[in-house]
Design an enzyme around this catalytic site. Sequence first.
Site, short mmCIF file in Angstrom:
data_model
loop_
_atom_site.label_atom_id
_atom_site.label_comp_id
_atom_site.label_asym_id
_atom_site.label_seq_id
_atom_site.Cartn_x
_atom_site.Cartn_y
_atom_site.Cartn_z
N GLN A 14 -4.47 40.03 69.54
CA GLN A 14 -5.14 40.57 70.74
C GLN A 14 -6.05 41.70 70.77
O GLN A 14 -6.99 41.72 71.37
CB GLN A 14 -3.85 41.37 71.19
CG GLN A 14 -3.95 41.86 72.95
CD GLN A 14 -3.01 42.58 73.34
OE1 GLN A 14 -1.94 42.91 72.66
NE2 GLN A 14 -3.03 42.90 74.65
N TYR A 144 9.81 47.75 63.40
CA TYR A 144 8.42 47.89 63.56
C TYR A 144 8.08 49.42 63.37
O TYR A 144 7.24 49.68 63.05
CB TYR A 144 8.12 47.27 64.86
CG TYR A 144 6.85 47.45 65.44
CD1 TYR A 144 5.47 46.88 64.59
CD2 TYR A 144 6.41 47.99 66.57
CE1 TYR A 144 4.15 47.11 65.17
CE2 TYR A 144 5.16 48.30 67.07
CZ TYR A 144 4.01 47.73 66.48
OH TYR A 144 2.74 47.89 66.58
P1 NAD Z 1 -1.56 40.44 67.10
O1 NAD Z 1 -0.34 39.68 66.47
O2 NAD Z 1 -2.12 40.05 68.30
O3 NAD Z 1 -2.75 40.00 65.78
C1 NAD Z 1 -2.31 40.50 64.33
C2 NAD Z 1 -3.27 39.17 63.67
O4 NAD Z 1 -2.79 39.32 62.52
C3 NAD Z 1 -2.89 37.83 64.38
O5 NAD Z 1 -4.26 37.17 64.83
C4 NAD Z 1 -2.34 37.10 63.02
O6 NAD Z 1 -2.74 35.82 62.80
C5 NAD Z 1 -2.89 38.17 61.89
N1 NAD Z 1 -2.21 37.80 60.63
C6 NAD Z 1 -0.88 37.88 60.72
N2 NAD Z 1 -0.48 37.86 59.30
C7 NAD Z 1 -1.56 37.85 58.57
C8 NAD Z 1 -1.87 37.84 57.18
N3 NAD Z 1 -0.92 37.82 56.23
N4 NAD Z 1 -2.92 37.72 56.88
C9 NAD Z 1 -4.03 37.96 57.76
N5 NAD Z 1 -3.77 38.05 59.15
C10 NAD Z 1 -2.63 38.14 59.29
O7 NAD Z 1 -1.35 42.02 67.13
P2 NAD Z 1 -2.48 43.36 67.88
O8 NAD Z 1 -1.62 43.38 69.00
O9 NAD Z 1 -3.93 42.50 67.91
O10 NAD Z 1 -2.02 44.42 66.93
C11 NAD Z 1 -3.07 44.84 66.09
C12 NAD Z 1 -2.23 45.99 65.36
O11 NAD Z 1 -2.41 47.21 66.29
C13 NAD Z 1 -1.12 46.08 64.65
O12 NAD Z 1 -1.14 46.84 63.78
C14 NAD Z 1 -0.08 46.33 65.72
O13 NAD Z 1 1.05 47.08 65.31
C15 NAD Z 1 -0.99 47.56 66.42
N6 NAD Z 1 -0.75 47.87 67.78
C16 NAD Z 1 -0.93 47.01 68.71
C17 NAD Z 1 -0.38 47.22 70.17
C18 NAD Z 1 -0.53 46.35 71.38
O14 NAD Z 1 -0.02 46.60 72.24
N7 NAD Z 1 -1.14 45.10 71.00
C19 NAD Z 1 0.23 48.51 70.49
C20 NAD Z 1 0.32 49.39 69.15
C21 NAD Z 1 0.11 49.18 67.99
N1 SER Z 2 2.58 47.11 72.01
C1 SER Z 2 3.35 47.32 70.77
C2 SER Z 2 4.78 46.55 70.95
O1 SER Z 2 5.19 46.70 71.95
C3 SER Z 2 3.63 48.61 70.59
O2 SER Z 2 3.19 49.04 69.46
O3 SER Z 2 5.40 46.18 69.94
#
Ligand code: NAD
Ligand code: SER
Length: 321
Positions: A14, A144
């Site tokens: 995302q 998490y």
């Molecule tokens: P996401 O799940 O959409 O994307 C994660 C990506 O990592 C995926 O494309 C997946 O295929 C890839 N991935 C998984 N395992 C892998 C591996 N072993 N090697 C290589 N790639 C791998 O997550 P996101 O929402 O884009 O989140 C990115 C970061 O931001 C994460 O650390 C998440 O905890 C953090 N985060 C996201 C949110 C949110 O609302 N989206 C909020 C807080 C924190």
């Molecule tokens: N958007 C994230 C979750 O709900 C917050 O880290 O897991």
Amino acid sequence: MIKEKILVIGACGQIGVELTLELRKIYGGSNVVASDLRAENELLKGTGPYVSLDVMNKEMLHVQVIRQNITQIYLLAAILSATGEKNPNLAWHLNTQSLLNVLEIAKDENVRKVYWPSSIAVFGPTSPKINCPQKTVIEPTTVYGISKFAGEFWCNYFNHRYDIDVRSLRYPGLISYKSEPGGGTTDYAVEIFHDALEEDHFTCFLKEDTYLPMMYMPDAIRATIELMESPVEKISVRTSYNIHGMSFSPKEIAAEIKKHIPGFTVIYEPDYRQQIAESWPQSIDDSVARNNWGWKPKYDLATMTTDMIENLKSEMSARES
Ligand code: NAD
Ligand code: SER
């Protein structure tokens, strides 16, 4: 001047898709290597190099860092809150080992900067609910949240012990239209837009009065880049910075969407994610980020909703034509 070469790990997620595209605008397409376990995202195709990479395979990661002369790593691979509760061991293993792999390689090679996101999920039921401060009681109850809390202190450790310039943000729930969310508790705030436009109806997995901290993706991408480009003397937090965009409940976002789609209806069928949401703060105090490096969000609930609906509508009409 140092020529930057950036590796984005988890580039098809995302955040990864939009962050990679933005970094490519700044540093040039060929200087930002996108990588993921998944096949290359359609939006990334033709914009720069892509490598298939499992971040858990440390040797493979090390080879890529050397071969591509990487100077900065953005590590986005993770298992988010809701999916994490279904497989706690896997979530712990991926979320912590991926970070250790990156930090150890950064220490041994020519990697100047590392970006790794944390989350509001580090906070737990004993943290303050309203305007949760940067430094407070932190007792997470999800795997998490536990993995993010541990990760923050690994970042702090590698900064203090080895002088690695690791920077981090505690993102709130992120709302976006370009790439799908990956299994979080805040994902309802993205799904509600798709269902409103496609079916005029949404079944929400949280109760109507569940307030959570949220942010629109353009603000999150800007925050990430502003943090990474800030002069080192402005960075006082080496665990992870609180940042805040907006705070709303499912009932409030539904009312905002109804202004654009009057026939929109919602029913509430809370599931296991309700407990996760209730363990988190409702809003975040981001004054340290504001004071240190000038963070300020641009979008509120009304402007985010208008932008989401406009963009999703034009995507839908492009698909239909
Ligand atoms: P996401 O799940 O959409 O994307 C994660 C990506 O990592 C995926 O494309 C997946 O295929 C890839 N991935 C998984 N395992 C892998 C591996 N072993 N090697 C290589 N790639 C791998 O997550 P996101 O929402 O884009 O989140 C990115 C970061 O931001 C994460 O650390 C998440 O905890 C953090 N985060 C996201 C949110 C949110 O609302 N989206 C909020 C807080 C924190
Ligand atoms: N958007 C994230 C979750 O709900 C917050 O880290 O897991």
